[in-house]
Write an enzyme that holds these catalytic residues in place. Structure first.
Site, PDB file in Angstrom:
ATOM      1  N   GLU A  96      22.753  38.722  64.835  1.00 20.40           N
ATOM      2  CA  GLU A  96      21.978  39.968  64.803  1.00 20.40           C
ATOM      3  C   GLU A  96      21.752  40.513  63.403  1.00 20.40           C
ATOM      4  O   GLU A  96      20.772  41.218  63.170  1.00 20.40           O
ATOM      5  CB  GLU A  96      22.589  41.017  65.735  1.00 20.40           C
ATOM      6  CG  GLU A  96      23.943  41.525  65.399  1.00 20.40           C
ATOM      7  CD  GLU A  96      24.410  42.552  66.430  1.00 20.40           C
ATOM      8  OE1 GLU A  96      23.607  43.374  66.888  1.00 20.40           O
ATOM      9  OE2 GLU A  96      25.603  42.505  66.800  1.00 20.40           O
ATOM     10  N   LYS A 145      27.439  38.736  66.011  1.00 19.99           N
ATOM     11  CA  LYS A 145      27.344  39.492  64.743  1.00 19.99           C
ATOM     12  C   LYS A 145      26.480  38.722  63.737  1.00 19.99           C
ATOM     13  O   LYS A 145      25.577  39.267  63.108  1.00 19.99           O
ATOM     14  CB  LYS A 145      28.735  39.757  64.149  1.00 19.99           C
ATOM     15  CG  LYS A 145      29.560  40.756  64.945  1.00 19.99           C
ATOM     16  CD  LYS A 145      29.175  42.191  64.773  1.00 19.99           C
ATOM     17  CE  LYS A 145      28.199  42.693  65.777  1.00 19.99           C
ATOM     18  NZ  LYS A 145      28.611  43.189  67.053  1.00 19.99           N
ATOM     19  N   ARG A 168      28.081  62.013  60.476  1.00 17.57           N
ATOM     20  CA  ARG A 168      29.345  61.722  61.168  1.00 17.57           C
ATOM     21  C   ARG A 168      29.181  61.884  62.674  1.00 17.57           C
ATOM     22  O   ARG A 168      30.067  61.516  63.437  1.00 17.57           O
ATOM     23  CB  ARG A 168      30.457  62.640  60.660  1.00 17.57           C
ATOM     24  CG  ARG A 168      30.774  62.463  59.193  1.00 17.57           C
ATOM     25  CD  ARG A 168      31.574  63.645  58.659  1.00 17.57           C
ATOM     26  NE  ARG A 168      32.935  63.660  59.145  1.00 17.57           N
ATOM     27  CZ  ARG A 168      33.959  63.036  58.537  1.00 17.57           C
ATOM     28  NH1 ARG A 168      33.708  62.330  57.455  1.00 17.57           N
ATOM     29  NH2 ARG A 168      35.165  63.090  59.004  1.00 17.57           N
ATOM     30  N   LYS A 205      19.980  50.698  68.013  1.00 24.88           N
ATOM     31  CA  LYS A 205      21.411  50.943  68.254  1.00 24.88           C
ATOM     32  C   LYS A 205      21.666  51.149  69.731  1.00 24.88           C
ATOM     33  O   LYS A 205      22.675  50.706  70.283  1.00 24.88           O
ATOM     34  CB  LYS A 205      21.860  52.170  67.463  1.00 24.88           C
ATOM     35  CG  LYS A 205      23.340  52.482  67.607  1.00 24.88           C
ATOM     36  CD  LYS A 205      24.198  51.388  67.003  1.00 24.88           C
ATOM     37  CE  LYS A 205      25.680  51.539  67.232  1.00 24.88           C
ATOM     38  NZ  LYS A 205      26.445  50.351  66.905  1.00 24.88           N
ATOM     39  N   ASN A 257      39.879  68.239  62.094  1.00 24.95           N
ATOM     40  CA  ASN A 257      39.317  66.902  62.372  1.00 24.95           C
ATOM     41  C   ASN A 257      40.494  65.994  62.713  1.00 24.95           C
ATOM     42  O   ASN A 257      41.460  65.933  61.962  1.00 24.95           O
ATOM     43  CB  ASN A 257      38.595  66.366  61.137  1.00 24.95           C
ATOM     44  CG  ASN A 257      38.235  64.885  61.315  1.00 24.95           C
ATOM     45  OD1 ASN A 257      37.957  64.438  62.427  1.00 24.95           O
ATOM     46  ND2 ASN A 257      38.300  64.133  60.218  1.00 24.95           N
ATOM     47  N   GLY A 258      40.430  65.317  63.852  1.00 20.07           N
ATOM     48  CA  GLY A 258      41.519  64.410  64.224  1.00 20.07           C
ATOM     49  C   GLY A 258      42.082  64.748  65.592  1.00 20.07           C
ATOM     50  O   GLY A 258      41.414  65.395  66.404  1.00 20.07           O
ATOM     51  N   HIS A 261      31.192  17.903  76.869  1.00 22.98           N
ATOM     52  CA  HIS A 261      30.209  17.850  77.963  1.00 22.98           C
ATOM     53  C   HIS A 261      28.789  18.103  77.458  1.00 22.98           C
ATOM     54  O   HIS A 261      27.904  18.469  78.214  1.00 22.98           O
ATOM     55  CB  HIS A 261      30.587  18.863  79.055  1.00 22.98           C
ATOM     56  CG  HIS A 261      31.974  18.663  79.569  1.00 22.98           C
ATOM     57  ND1 HIS A 261      32.363  17.556  80.295  1.00 22.98           N
ATOM     58  CD2 HIS A 261      33.092  19.411  79.380  1.00 22.98           C
ATOM     59  CE1 HIS A 261      33.659  17.653  80.574  1.00 22.98           C
ATOM     60  NE2 HIS A 261      34.128  18.753  80.039  1.00 22.98           N
TER      61      HIS A 261
HETATM   62  C1  AGP Z   1      26.001  44.968  69.190  1.00 26.59           C
HETATM   63  O1  AGP Z   1      26.209  44.848  67.848  1.00 26.59           O
HETATM   64  C2  AGP Z   1      24.629  45.385  69.556  1.00 26.59           C
HETATM   65  N1  AGP Z   1      24.279  46.606  68.928  1.00 26.59           N
HETATM   66  C3  AGP Z   1      24.349  45.397  71.060  1.00 26.59           C
HETATM   67  O2  AGP Z   1      24.635  44.127  71.563  1.00 26.59           O
HETATM   68  C4  AGP Z   1      25.156  46.414  71.866  1.00 26.59           C
HETATM   69  O3  AGP Z   1      26.490  46.038  71.950  1.00 26.59           O
HETATM   70  C5  AGP Z   1      24.573  46.498  73.287  1.00 26.59           C
HETATM   71  O4  AGP Z   1      23.252  46.957  73.187  1.00 26.59           O
HETATM   72  C6  AGP Z   1      25.398  47.415  74.189  1.00 26.59           C
HETATM   73  O5  AGP Z   1      25.357  48.724  73.709  1.00 26.59           O
HETATM   74  P1  AGP Z   1      26.303  49.821  74.391  1.00 26.59           P
HETATM   75  O6  AGP Z   1      27.720  49.474  74.101  1.00 26.59           O
HETATM   76  O7  AGP Z   1      25.878  51.114  73.740  1.00 26.59           O
HETATM   77  O8  AGP Z   1      26.012  49.827  75.852  1.00 26.59           O
END
Ligand code: AGP
Length: 619
Positions: free
Chosen positions: A498, A495, A27, A614, A109-110, A514
């Site tokens: 990726e 989305k 979490r 991430k 929590n909250g 265009h």
């Molecule tokens: C989005 O799904 C991706 N993981 C990636 O584009 C991400 O949004 C980007 O790396 C920015 O990350 P941040 O918001 O942690 O700066």
């Protein structure tokens, strides 16, 4: 999204509780703590950083780890992992929190929305506070109502609170008892032989028992080693069946969902509710006193620049519409990796907003630092307290989505968009660019968003899954939108890219003629975002253009306007109506689900797609 665990029973529970916290690490947290009743008094240890720090602190001989020293095994206790929302990441702000005499301890929590008001009242009554948190209020409220019956004191405290939270309390005068309560945030009881657990999620005690009782909204539960007694806010007893959990530990971490991404899509209503909580009040105004932005500076502001990457950039694009529409300030938007190298014209009097959920994205940090060096005021919008962006900014607006594990951002996106709506309305209020009545109407719409997102997820998923079933083998998707629908397209297209590795393109529909229109043939699936906006008619004619070339059109329409969209689309997904500037926060959900189901139907790992991290901390 904090983690809470409680135990009352026959076994020494110090290590049981810490083991429970370890099961809740997914979490996310920035500090942790534990309290135990030992020989009629409460001993407590808290530590900043990861659980190893708490374990070390607990095992400090003669340190502040009195818990370790008290070898007399304690059989009742509370523990907590904190995901900071109110108050910095410090030991004092870590839970458990106590009342003035340290006889009552709580973990929560909250968010307590009316914490400021209650804090003033309790301080006036002589209560002494030792933290900056909203949660500590609860311990003092129980102390205020304490007449020897812990359940009654918790019930009365619960009725004084507003917001969404779950908490557990213990009292050194009642060593065989815990009392917990829930409003919105999850709370589950685990029933063992001669022992009872309570937690914010099942993984905390799954290794000990699979017999659970779910606590519903507005319920209070009194726990002892024999079990749990549930009652309502008036003290009326409530009967509840126990259930057997069949999940394995991996599924439990995902709350029964097959992936973190789907779990996080379902957490979006909470992410938005928590992000707006205690920032919108009964008077339908937006309160961002937490920002160090002088109203004089805001009133004179002539320009805002937003920099970000990936999904955060798309949230910024929605933010631009909201700020320009409501506050009438021109907003310049740029991809951070471009902005930092284009020698931008920026300086004193400018506000530069860097949006980054992780708070660690190198390009966004560099763009913000450059602007700050040139004299601009810099505001960070982030989901992680204590992250680098909080140190590189003059002020920070926190989203409250909780830790996001899936690489593909979902709940952090909608919480960023909600944060942009808050900021746009706050600016409009400070600058007087909108009538009070209009601000009140828009705040009303904002408060209604969590339940509308819930509605899209519940009502829309099956429809989207059916569309995915007939499209998952497609090898290219085009997304079309106009005005505020365009950022939704860009995000939907990202989305799908990726997590399914299928090439996609997102285009301003007015640009089709265009060039891109050449891409179309009979089989091309075209996702058209045709939600309510000032250019709805224009968008409908663009859809008719691509349909005329035989494209396979999937339209996203606003409730009440679906007929016009269905007339030009092969399939239509309807989303709830809200103010046109707020449509993106509901319209993105079916596109997240479409990408998800298509990737799953192609057998792909949506939580950890190839080539992606991430957090992108490299340049
Ligand atoms: C989005 O799904 C991706 N993981 C990636 O584009 C991400 O949004 C980007 O790396 C920015 O990350 P941040 O918001 O942690 O700066």
């Amino acid at each position: 999204m904090c983690g809470i665990v409680g135990y009352v029973g026959g076994r020494p529970c110090r290590d049981l509780l810490i083991a429970g916290l370890e099961k809740l690490e997914y979490r996310g947290y920035d500090s942790a703590g534990i309290s135990l009743i030992v020989d009629g008094r409460i001993e407590s240890v808290r530590a900043v950083g990861n659980l190893a720090n708490l374990r070390a602190a607990v095992n400090q001989p003669n340190g502040n780890g009195a818990v370790a020293v008290a070898e007399a095994p304690s059989t009742v206790g509370l523990a907590h992992t904190r995901w900071a929302t109110h108050g910095r990441v410090t030991e004092e702000n870590a839970h458990p929190h106590g009342d003035c005499e340290d006889r009552i301890h709580i973990v929560l929590n909250g968010i307590v929305e009316n914490h400021a008001e209650l804090h003033r009242e309790l301080e006036a009554e002589g209560h002494r506070f030792s933290s900056e948190t909203d949660a500590e209020i609860v311990a003092h409220l129980i102390e205020r109502h304490d007449e020897g019956d812990l359940t009654d004191a918790v019930r009365r405290a619960f009725n004084d609170l507003r917001g969404h939270y779950a908490f557990v309390a213990m009292h050194s005068d009642h060593p065989g008892q815990l009392v917990a309560a829930r409003r919105e945030c999850p709370l589950i009881v685990g029933l063992g032989e001669g022992e009872t657990f309570v937690a914010s999620a099942i993984p905390a005690f799954l290794a000990e028992t699979r017999k659970v009782t779910l606590i519903e909204n507005g319920e209070i539960v009194t726990l002892d080693s024999d079990g749990a007694a549930i009652s309502d806010t008036d003290g009326q007893p409530i009967a509840r069946e126990t259930e057997e959990v069949t999940w394995d530990e991996d599924a439990a971490e995902k709350s029964g969902f097959p992936t973190f991404m789907l779990k996080e899509i379902h957490e979006q209503p909470d992410a938005v509710a928590e992000t707006i909580a205690d920032r919108v009040h009964d008077d339908d105004r937006v309160d961002l006193d937490e920002l160090d932005l002088d109203e004089g500076f805001v009133s004179k502001l002539r320009r805002i620049v937003i920099v970000a990457c990936g999904t955060s950039y798309h949230a910024g694009l929605v933010g631009r519409y909201a700020i320009e529409q409501w506050a009438r300030i021109p907003v310049e938007m740029d991809i951070a990796s471009e902005y930092r190298y284009r020698d931008p014209v920026v300086g004193e009097g400018d506000l530069v907003i860097g949006i980054t959920q992780s708070g660690e994205t190198a390009d966004t940090l560099a763009a913000m630092r450059l602007a700050r060096e040139r004299g601009a005021t810099v505001m960070g919008v982030t989901n992680i307290m204590g992250s680098q962006v909080t140190r590189d900014s003059d002020t920070v607006l926190y989203t409250r989505a909780g830790l996001e594990i899936g690489v593909a951002a979902t709940k952090t996106f909608v919480s960023q968009v909600a944060a942009m709506y808050l900021f746009g309305l706050w600016l409009a209020d400070v600058r007087g660019s909108l009538e009070r009545a209009e601000i009140a109407r828009l705040v009303g719409e904002l408060k209604a968003l969590p339940s509308k997102i819930d509605e899209v997820i519940d009502a829309g998923d099956e429809r989207v899954r059916a569309i995915a079933r007939t499209h998952y083998e497609q090898r290219f998707f085009l997304y079309l939108g106009r005005n505020i629908g365009l950022p939704v397209c860009l995000e939907g297209a990202l989305k799908l890219k990726e997590i399914s590795y299928i090439p996609t393109d997102a285009y301003a529909a007015g640009e089709m003629k265009h060039g891109p229109i050449a891409l179309l043939d009979e089989s091309t699936p075209v996702i058209c975002v045709v939600t309510d906006s000032p250019v709805m008619e224009k968008m409908l004619s663009n859809v008719a253009e691509v349909r005329a070339r035989g494209a396979d059109v999937i339209g996203v329409a606003t409730d009440g306007a679906e007929a016009a969209v269905s007339a030009v689309a092969d399939q239509t997904i309807v989303v709830p109506r809200t103010d046109w500037v707020m449509q993106p926060i509901v319209a993105i959900v079916p596109l997240q689900l479409l990408a998800y189901h298509i990737a799953r139907m192609n057998g792909l790992n949506v939580d950890q797609p190839r080539n992606l991290a991430k957090t992108v901390t490299v340049e």
